[in-house]
Write a protein that holds these residues in place. Structure first.
Motif, PDB file in Angstrom:
ATOM      1  N   ASP A 175       0.847  -1.187   0.000  1.00 47.18           N
ATOM      2  CA  ASP A 175       0.000   0.000   0.000  1.00 47.18           C
ATOM      3  C   ASP A 175       0.883   1.238   0.000  1.00 47.18           C
ATOM      4  O   ASP A 175       1.551   1.542   0.993  1.00 47.18           O
ATOM      5  CB  ASP A 175      -0.912  -0.004   1.227  1.00 47.18           C
ATOM      6  CG  ASP A 175      -1.899   1.160   1.242  1.00 47.18           C
ATOM      7  OD1 ASP A 175      -1.723   2.098   0.439  1.00 47.18           O
ATOM      8  OD2 ASP A 175      -2.840   1.142   2.062  1.00 47.18           O
ATOM      9  N   VAL A 176       0.923   1.953  -1.131  1.00 46.30           N
ATOM     10  CA  VAL A 176       1.727   3.168  -1.242  1.00 46.30           C
ATOM     11  C   VAL A 176       0.831   4.386  -1.444  1.00 46.30           C
ATOM     12  O   VAL A 176       1.271   5.410  -1.965  1.00 46.30           O
ATOM     13  CB  VAL A 176       2.745   3.048  -2.397  1.00 46.30           C
ATOM     14  CG1 VAL A 176       3.796   2.006  -2.084  1.00 46.30           C
ATOM     15  CG2 VAL A 176       2.031   2.720  -3.709  1.00 46.30           C
ATOM     16  N   LEU A 196      -2.456  -4.605  -4.244  1.00 45.72           N
ATOM     17  CA  LEU A 196      -1.661  -3.409  -4.501  1.00 45.72           C
ATOM     18  C   LEU A 196      -2.567  -2.185  -4.439  1.00 45.72           C
ATOM     19  O   LEU A 196      -3.603  -2.130  -5.120  1.00 45.72           O
ATOM     20  CB  LEU A 196      -0.997  -3.502  -5.876  1.00 45.72           C
ATOM     21  CG  LEU A 196      -0.206  -2.276  -6.339  1.00 45.72           C
ATOM     22  CD1 LEU A 196       0.963  -1.995  -5.406  1.00 45.72           C
ATOM     23  CD2 LEU A 196       0.284  -2.461  -7.776  1.00 45.72           C
ATOM     24  N   VAL A 197      -2.185  -1.207  -3.597  1.00 54.11           N
ATOM     25  CA  VAL A 197      -2.907   0.060  -3.490  1.00 54.11           C
ATOM     26  C   VAL A 197      -1.953   1.160  -3.914  1.00 54.11           C
ATOM     27  O   VAL A 197      -0.905   1.353  -3.291  1.00 54.11           O
ATOM     28  CB  VAL A 197      -3.426   0.314  -2.057  1.00 54.11           C
ATOM     29  CG1 VAL A 197      -4.216   1.625  -2.009  1.00 54.11           C
ATOM     30  CG2 VAL A 197      -4.285  -0.848  -1.588  1.00 54.11           C
ATOM     31  N   LEU A 198      -2.298   1.891  -4.980  1.00 46.92           N
ATOM     32  CA  LEU A 198      -1.417   2.888  -5.555  1.00 46.92           C
ATOM     33  C   LEU A 198      -1.849   4.300  -5.185  1.00 46.92           C
ATOM     34  O   LEU A 198      -3.031   4.557  -4.907  1.00 46.92           O
ATOM     35  CB  LEU A 198      -1.395   2.753  -7.078  1.00 46.92           C
ATOM     36  CG  LEU A 198      -0.859   1.435  -7.639  1.00 46.92           C
ATOM     37  CD1 LEU A 198      -1.060   1.380  -9.144  1.00 46.92           C
ATOM     38  CD2 LEU A 198       0.613   1.260  -7.296  1.00 46.92           C
ATOM     39  N   ASN A 199      -0.880   5.202  -5.208  1.00 43.75           N
ATOM     40  CA  ASN A 199      -1.166   6.618  -5.031  1.00 43.75           C
ATOM     41  C   ASN A 199      -1.677   7.169  -6.359  1.00 43.75           C
ATOM     42  O   ASN A 199      -1.077   6.943  -7.409  1.00 43.75           O
ATOM     43  CB  ASN A 199       0.114   7.337  -4.583  1.00 43.75           C
ATOM     44  CG  ASN A 199      -0.052   8.835  -4.502  1.00 43.75           C
ATOM     45  OD1 ASN A 199      -1.170   9.345  -4.479  1.00 43.75           O
ATOM     46  ND2 ASN A 199       1.053   9.538  -4.463  1.00 43.75           N
ATOM     47  N   ASP A 217      -6.774  -1.245  -7.961  1.00 38.01           N
ATOM     48  CA  ASP A 217      -7.723  -0.302  -8.540  1.00 38.01           C
ATOM     49  C   ASP A 217      -6.940   0.744  -9.316  1.00 38.01           C
ATOM     50  O   ASP A 217      -6.154   1.498  -8.738  1.00 38.01           O
ATOM     51  CB  ASP A 217      -8.552   0.354  -7.430  1.00 38.01           C
ATOM     52  CG  ASP A 217      -9.592   1.319  -7.984  1.00 38.01           C
ATOM     53  OD1 ASP A 217      -9.756   1.367  -9.210  1.00 38.01           O
ATOM     54  OD2 ASP A 217     -10.237   2.026  -7.181  1.00 38.01           O
ATOM     55  N   VAL A 218      -7.133   0.802 -10.625  1.00 40.67           N
ATOM     56  CA  VAL A 218      -6.394   1.745 -11.470  1.00 40.67           C
ATOM     57  C   VAL A 218      -7.295   2.864 -11.987  1.00 40.67           C
ATOM     58  O   VAL A 218      -6.877   3.672 -12.812  1.00 40.67           O
ATOM     59  CB  VAL A 218      -5.739   1.022 -12.662  1.00 40.67           C
ATOM     60  CG1 VAL A 218      -4.782  -0.053 -12.177  1.00 40.67           C
ATOM     61  CG2 VAL A 218      -6.802   0.425 -13.587  1.00 40.67           C
ATOM     62  N   ASN A 220      -8.475   5.628 -10.749  1.00 39.83           N
ATOM     63  CA  ASN A 220      -8.182   7.026 -10.442  1.00 39.83           C
ATOM     64  C   ASN A 220      -6.735   7.423 -10.726  1.00 39.83           C
ATOM     65  O   ASN A 220      -6.300   8.507 -10.331  1.00 39.83           O
ATOM     66  CB  ASN A 220      -8.504   7.320  -8.964  1.00 39.83           C
ATOM     67  CG  ASN A 220      -9.983   7.175  -8.674  1.00 39.83           C
ATOM     68  OD1 ASN A 220     -10.817   7.567  -9.483  1.00 39.83           O
ATOM     69  ND2 ASN A 220     -10.310   6.605  -7.526  1.00 39.83           N
ATOM     70  N   LEU A 221      -5.978   6.560 -11.391  1.00 37.50           N
ATOM     71  CA  LEU A 221      -4.572   6.859 -11.650  1.00 37.50           C
ATOM     72  C   LEU A 221      -4.428   7.957 -12.707  1.00 37.50           C
ATOM     73  O   LEU A 221      -5.256   8.090 -13.612  1.00 37.50           O
ATOM     74  CB  LEU A 221      -3.849   5.606 -12.119  1.00 37.50           C
ATOM     75  CG  LEU A 221      -3.662   4.493 -11.080  1.00 37.50           C
ATOM     76  CD1 LEU A 221      -2.835   3.368 -11.677  1.00 37.50           C
ATOM     77  CD2 LEU A 221      -3.014   5.009  -9.818  1.00 37.50           C
ATOM     78  N   LYS A 222      -3.349   8.741 -12.570  1.00 38.71           N
ATOM     79  CA  LYS A 222      -3.040   9.819 -13.519  1.00 38.71           C
ATOM     80  C   LYS A 222      -1.687   9.559 -14.172  1.00 38.71           C
ATOM     81  O   LYS A 222      -0.869  10.462 -14.318  1.00 38.71           O
ATOM     82  CB  LYS A 222      -3.037  11.159 -12.790  1.00 38.71           C
ATOM     83  CG  LYS A 222      -4.335  11.466 -12.058  1.00 38.71           C
ATOM     84  CD  LYS A 222      -4.204  12.696 -11.175  1.00 38.71           C
ATOM     85  CE  LYS A 222      -5.458  12.898 -10.346  1.00 38.71           C
ATOM     86  NZ  LYS A 222      -5.315  14.046  -9.406  1.00 38.71           N
ATOM     87  N   LEU A 223      -1.462   8.317 -14.555  1.00 39.59           N
ATOM     88  CA  LEU A 223      -0.173   7.928 -15.112  1.00 39.59           C
ATOM     89  C   LEU A 223       0.172   8.711 -16.375  1.00 39.59           C
ATOM     90  O   LEU A 223      -0.707   9.024 -17.187  1.00 39.59           O
ATOM     91  CB  LEU A 223      -0.171   6.434 -15.442  1.00 39.59           C
ATOM     92  CG  LEU A 223      -0.180   5.442 -14.281  1.00 39.59           C
ATOM     93  CD1 LEU A 223      -0.216   4.024 -14.833  1.00 39.59           C
ATOM     94  CD2 LEU A 223       1.023   5.632 -13.394  1.00 39.59           C
ATOM     95  N   LYS A 224       1.476   8.992 -16.520  1.00 42.53           N
ATOM     96  CA  LYS A 224       1.983   9.583 -17.745  1.00 42.53           C
ATOM     97  C   LYS A 224       2.783   8.558 -18.561  1.00 42.53           C
ATOM     98  O   LYS A 224       2.773   8.590 -19.785  1.00 42.53           O
ATOM     99  CB  LYS A 224       2.864  10.791 -17.428  1.00 42.53           C
ATOM    100  CG  LYS A 224       2.094  11.991 -16.898  1.00 42.53           C
ATOM    101  CD  LYS A 224       3.007  13.189 -16.747  1.00 42.53           C
ATOM    102  CE  LYS A 224       2.229  14.420 -16.277  1.00 42.53           C
ATOM    103  NZ  LYS A 224       3.115  15.612 -16.150  1.00 42.53           N
TER     104      LYS A 224
END
Length: 583
Positions: A175-176, A196-199, A217-218, A220-224
Motif C-alpha cells: 500500500d503506497v 496493490l494500493v497505488l497513489n 484499482d487503477v 483514479n490513476l493519472k499515469l503519464k
C-alpha cells in the motif's frame, strides 16, 4: 328546580364540548409541538435542565452522560492509542525515534531490509534524518532479494520517489497510497503481488516480464508513462493521461483503443543493457505484435471467422485484413478461399491515436472446426478448447481439424430416450446423434466425446411446439442426463450448452410455458397487469378518520362533539321555552 339543574348540566356540557373542539383545532401559539414521550424521559430532561447540564457537545461527554473537564479531555487525547503517528502524517518528529519493531513494520524481512539499508547509525530505530533520506527502495537480486511479503510501514518514508520490486518476489500486500511523492514503480521478472494500493498521483508504472497483480484499482490513476506486458494491460491502457506507452511483449491483445490519448510516436535510444536511456522527454506508443488463437468454422464448405467476436462489433471498421485471399463483410464475417483449413489470419488494428496513425499488428492462429451438421442442428463452438483437444491427442494445433457431424441415432438409443421421456409424461419430437472427430493432415485421429471445453447446441423441436415446456434428454455412456427448465422458441428451436457429445432427444409437454411474458405483463409474473391498477400510497403516516390535535397528537372526532353540542342546545331551548310560556 330539577329542570333548572338539568338545563344547567346540559349547558355545561355544551361549553366543555366546544372547548375540546377548540383545543383540538388550535395550533400552539409559539409554533412548538408536544409529542408523546416514554415514561421517565420527561423527568430526566427536567432534571438536566435544572442542573444546567448541556449534552449538545458529544466531544465532552462519555457513555454515562457525565461532563468531562477540559484537562481530562486533554489527558484522554494524549493517551489515545488511535491517535495518528506523527511520522506517518509528516509532522515534526525531530525529538522522536521510530522503532524498527513489529508494531511499526510487521514483516520480519522488511525490518531486516530497513536495518541493513536505512538504519545508518545501527541503533535499532530511525530518526527523522534517516526517514527523510529514503528516496528509493530496491528489492531485487542486486540488493540481496529480501523475501518481503508485507510492506506495511513503507508509508513512514514520505520522501520515497522510486520503488523497484523484482526477481521472483511474492508480495501479499503493498500500500503506497500515503507515499504522495512516489513517482515511479517498477515490478518485473515474475514478481507476484496479491493486493496493490497505488497513489493516484503516481506518474510512471513499469509492470512486465511475467509479473502478475491480482487486486488493484487503477480507475483514479493519472499515469503519464506506462511500460507493461502483464495481466492489467487493457485496464491500464484506458488511463487518458498517458503520454508514453510501451507494450514490451505479446500479451495476446486483440485490439487497443488510444482514441482518448494524445501520444506521439518517437524513436527510442537504448543503453548497453537494452533498456531506454531516458524516458522523460519521450512520448509515443510502441506496441509489440500480438498473437491470438481462434477457431475457424466451415459451413457448406466455406471457412468463416467472426471478427466481431474478436475485436467487438463497434471496432470492426478499424480492422484491415493483411492475409491474402480473405474478405470481410460489413458485419465482420471473414471468409477464406479454398477448401483446406486456413492456418492463420493477420490484420492491422487502427488504435485511433489522435496525434498520428498507430497500427497494432495481430496474428490469429487458426484451428478448423468443420460443421457438417444439417439444418436442424446449429453448433456454436466459441467455447471449444481446441488446444486441450490437440494436447491430449499429441496433435499440433496448426495441423488440426475438428469435424462436427450429425448422424442418425441407433434404434436402441432412441428407444431408451423415448421411454425416459414417456415416464415423465413428455413427447419426443426429434432425436439427434452429434459426433466430434479430430483430424490431422486428412487422417482421423480420434473421436472426442468429452474434455473439449463446451459447445452450445441449438436443436429443432418443431414450430408447432413454440411456447411449450421442453426437456432435452442426453444419453452418454449408458447414462441419461436431463436438461430441463427449457422452452421451445418461436422458431421451434431449443438450445443447451454441453461438455459431452452423445445422443440427444428433444421432448415437449402438452401445456405451454405460463412464464413466457405476454405484452404488457410484468416480468417474472404469469398474469398481465390490471387495466386500472389502484394507486399505491407512499405515505407512511397512520390514517385516521378524525382530526388530530397539533399540540397533543390526540385524535378527536369533531363531528361527534358537534352533534352532542346541538343536542345539548336543543334540550336547553326546550326547557327554556316551557318556562317562558308558563311565565
Amino acid at each position: 328546580m330539577k329542570r333548572r339543574l338539568v338545563a344547567a348540566l346540559m349547558a355545561m356540557t355544551l361549553v366543555l364540548s366546544c372547548g375540546v373542539v377548540a383545543l383540538a383545532a388550535e395550533p400552539s401559539g409559539d409554533g412548538t409541538e408536544i409529542t408523546q414521550i416514554e415514561d421517565g424521559e420527561g423527568e430526566e430532561k427536567e432534571t438536566e435542565e435544572k442542573e444546567g447540564i448541556v449534552l449538545d457537545d458529544p466531544a465532552k461527554t462519555l457513555e454515562n452522560d457525565t461532563v468531562i473537564a477540559e484537562d481530562t479531555l486533554k489527558e484522554v487525547e494524549e493517551n489515545d492509542p488511535e491517535k495518528p503517528n506523527l511520522a506517518v502524517d509528516g509532522e515534526d518528529t525531530t525529538e522522536q525515534e521510530l522503532p524498527i519493531d513489529e508494531a511499526h513494520f510487521p514483516d520480519a524481512n522488511f525490518r531486516e531490509y530497513i536495518k541493513a539499508k536505512i538504519d545508518t547509525d545501527k541503533n535499532g530505530s530511525l530518526n527523522q534524518s534517516e526517514i527523510e533520506a529514503v528516496s528509493q527502495i530496491f528489492n531485487n537480486v542486486s540488493t540481496g532479494c529480501h523475501d518481503i511479503k508485507n510492506f506495511k510501514g513503507i508509508e513512514y518514508f514520505s520522501n520515497l520517489r522510486d520503488l523497484v520490486l523484482g526477481d521472483g518476489r511474492s508480495v501479499e500486500s503493498l500500500d503506497v497510497s500515503k507515499n504522495t511523492k512516489l513517482d515511479e514503480i517498477y515490478i518485473y521478472n515474475n514478481c507476484q503481488i496479491t493486493n496493490l494500493v497505488l497513489n493516484s498521483d503516481l506518474r510512471g508504472f513499469g509492470y512486465f516480464k511475467g509479473s502478475q497483480i491480482t487486486n488493484v484499482d487503477v480507475s483514479n490513476l493519472k499515469l503519464k508513462w506506462l511500460w507493461c506486458d502483464g495481466n492489467l494491460v487493457p485496464s491500464l491502457m484506458s488511463i487518458p493521461t498517458l503520454q508514453y506507452i510501451k507494450l514490451y511483449n505479446d500479451v495476446h491483445l486483440p485490439y487497443l483503443d488510444l482514441s482518448n490519448h494524445n501520444i506521439r510516436l518517437v524513436d527510442e535510444e537504448y543503453g548497453d543493457n537494452g533498456l531506454p536511456l531516458s524516458h522523460d522527454p519521450m512520448g509515443g506508443a510502441f506496441i509489440a505484435p500480438q498473437t491470438l488463437s481462434r477457431t475457424v468454422k466451415s459451413v457448406n464448405g466455406v471457412w468463416t471467422l467472426d471478427m466481431a467476436s474478436i475485436v467487438g462489433r463497434d471496432y470492426v471498421d478499424r480492422v484491415t485484413l493483411v492475409t491474402e485471399g480473405t474478405q470481410m463483410s460489413k458485419d465482420g464475417v471473414v471468409t477464406f478461399q479454398g477448401s483446406e483449413v486456413p492456418k492463420e489470419l493477420v490484420y492491422n488494428f487502427d488504435t485511433k491515436n489522435p496525434a498520428e496513425t498507430t497500427l497494432m499488428e495481430v496474428t490469429v492462429n487458426l484451428s478448423g472446426v468443420n460443421d457438417q451438421t444439417k439444418e436442424e442442428v446449429s453448433v456454436d463452438t466459441s467455447g471449444m478448447d481446441i488446444n486441450s483437444i490437440c494436447k491430449d491427442n499429441n496433435v499440433s494445433p496448426d495441423k488440426a481439424e475438428i469435424v462436427v457431424s450429425q448422424e442418425t441415432p441407433s434404434k436402441g438409443d432412441a428407444d431408451k430416450l423415448a421411454g425416459e421421456a414417456d415416464s415423465k409424461g413428455l413427447k419426443v419430437t426429434a432425436t439427434y446423434e452429434i459426433l466430434l472427430k479430430l483430424f490431422s493432415e486428412g487422417n482421423e485421429i480420434a473421436e472426442i466425446t468429452e474434455n473439449f471445453g463446451s459447445v452450445t447446441l441449438t436443436l429443432q423441436a418443431g414450430k408447432d411446439y413454440a411456447g411449450r415446456k421442453a426437456v432435452i434428454f442426453q444419453l452418454h455412456n449408458g447414462q441419461v442426463i436431463e436438461h430441463d427448465g427449457l422452452t421451445v422458441n418461436t422458431d421451434g428451436t431449443v438450445s443447451i450448452t454441453v461438455d459431452k457429445f452423445s445422443t440427444f432427444a428433444v421432448a415437449v409437454s402438452e401445456e405451454k410455458d405460463s412464464t413466457i411474458e405476454k405484452p404488457g405483463q410484468t416480468p417474472g409474473t404469469t398474469n398481465p397487469p390490471a387495466d386500472n391498477p389502484k394507486p399505491v400510497s407512499t405515505d407512511n403516516k397512520p390514517k385516521t378518520t378524525g382530526a388530530g390535535s397539533v399540540k397533543t397528537g390526540d385524535e378527536t372526532d369533531i363531528v361527534f362533539w358537534m352533534v352532542i353540542s346541538v343536542i345539548a342546545l336543543g334540550v336547553c331551548g326546550f326547557f327554556g321555552r316551557k318556562k317562558f310560556y308558563r311565565g
